[in-house]
Write a protein that holds these residues in place. Structure first.
Motif, short mmCIF file in Angstrom:
data_model
loop_
_atom_site.label_atom_id
_atom_site.label_comp_id
_atom_site.label_asym_id
_atom_site.label_seq_id
_atom_site.Cartn_x
_atom_site.Cartn_y
_atom_site.Cartn_z
N LEU A 163 0.82 -1.21 0.00
CA LEU A 163 0.00 0.00 0.00
C LEU A 163 0.86 1.26 0.00
CD1 LEU A 163 -2.79 -1.05 2.52
CD2 LEU A 163 -3.12 -0.53 0.09
N SER A 195 -5.70 0.67 4.48
CA SER A 195 -5.75 1.89 3.66
C SER A 195 -6.58 2.96 4.35
CB SER A 195 -6.31 1.59 2.27
OG SER A 195 -7.66 1.19 2.33
N ARG A 202 -7.00 3.00 -1.88
CA ARG A 202 -8.02 2.00 -1.59
C ARG A 202 -8.12 0.99 -2.73
NH1 ARG A 202 -13.50 0.51 -1.21
NH2 ARG A 202 -14.20 0.37 0.95
#
Length: 347
Positions: A163, A195, A202
């Motif tokens: 992420l 996230s 996302r």
């Protein structure tokens, strides 16, 4: 052609996505270009590929060729901005791809730069994790799947690492959205939770297998998709060609995927024969092409963001794209459900 939003992004994709995994092995560059031309003419704006492709068969010698064919088409046509482009970073285990290390911040950065070069573009619309490093139940691994061997802390750290790497790429303008592939409910939700907690990109979609013979997504994954707006990009919607009927009675047509990849990743085995025959009979009884019926069924699913089709000929592509105009009657859907209840998981 209808269009759907990818997750909570502003990216709109055609309900049919052009898959590309045969380009560079079964299909030449000219054939790949012809497929892209035809698909776009019919309203498709979504192409899906991967650094790993082609896969028929997988080979270190052909690795990356599919992306190169797409890149040369962009250069020739100037249509990059007309296409939503999805590609993937390989997961753990392919020794010829960065030593088989899989997806993490270091390898994602290297993979993105290499893909951008091959694709002749400066951005990727949807960047997907091809399969999780920690292991999963896809690719027929459900019979040996053992999540109890996973290290939770290591798995969570890897997800956070991915992420954070994606966040950098988004800010650099090299990636627009993050997608997953061959993921589990826990894995998708962990990405979403992290996230949200950390203010990181996302997940917009998940690319998992879905077809009349393999409907695992109908259960807990559908619930997650509904509540969290993570649409399915369905791969192998024809079960690698099985649902077309071309492999009935043990036939393996020359040049077909089964003639190259043997048992079609574990799909071509006796348990699928009876339900496949039943679905083909339903199509015949209602005057439908079996491939078009199978794809049209996928398009009825409320969690579906796009159905990924793959073809080696324009004739196959024409049939597959015709599915957008097929409206399945209540009788057809009821007969499909009856077969599904009798054979809930034959793959």
């Amino acid at each position: 052609m209808k269009f759907n939003k990818l997750g909570r992004t502003d990216i709109s994709v055609s309900q049919i996505c052009l898959g590309t995994m045969t380009w560079g092995s079964q299909n030449s560059e000219a054939e790949a270009h012809a497929q892209m031309d035809y698909a776009v003419e019919k309203g498709v704006n979504f192409f899906d590929t991967a650094e790993l492709y082609p896969t028929t068969p997988l080979s270190s010698e052909t690795y990356g060729h599919t992306e190169e064919f797409i890149g040369s088409w962009f250069a020739k046509t100037g249509k990059r901005k007309d296409i939503v482009l999805a590609t993937k970073v390989a997961g753990h285990g392919r020794s010829y791809i960065r030593g088989g290390e899989g997806a993490d911040a270091k390898n994602i950065k290297l993979a993105v730069e290499a893909s951008l070069k091959r694709l002749k573009t400066d951005y990727i619309d949807l960047y997907q994790i091809h399969w999780p490093n920690r292991g999963h139940f896809h690719f027929r691994q459900n019979w040996h799947y053992d999540p109890f061997k996973q290290d939770r802390a290591k798995a969570v750290a890897n997800i956070l690492d991915i992420l954070e790497a994606t966040d950098i790429l988004v800010k650099e303008g090299k990636v627009r959205a993050l997608g997953l592939s061959n993921e589990t409910t826990w894995g998708i939700q962990k990405y979403l939770t992290l996230s949200e907690q950390k203010g990181l990109p996302r997940v917009a979609s998940v690319q998992n297998e879905y077809n009349l013979l393999y409907r695992h997504f109908d259960l807990d994954l559908a619930e997650l998709s509904h509540h969290e707006d993570v649409g399915l990009l369905a791969y192998s919607p024809l079960a690698a060609g099985i649902l077309s009927g071309k492999y009935q009675s043990g036939v393996k047509p020359e040049g077909s995927r089964a003639s190259i990849n043997g048992d079609l990743g574990g799909r071509l085995q006796p348990l699928q024969e009876a339900p496949t025959k039943a679905y083909i009979e339903i199509a015949a009884n209602h005057g439908l092409d079996p491939s078009a019926m199978a794809l049209a069924f996928c398009l009825t699913r409320r969690f579906m963001a796009s159905v990924i089709i793959g073809a080696t000929t324009i004739e196959q592509l024409t049939t597959d794209l015709s599915s957008v105009d097929v409206k399945l009657s209540g009788d057809v859907l009821a007969e499909i459900e009856k077969v599904h209840r009798q054979y809930p998981m034959p793959l």
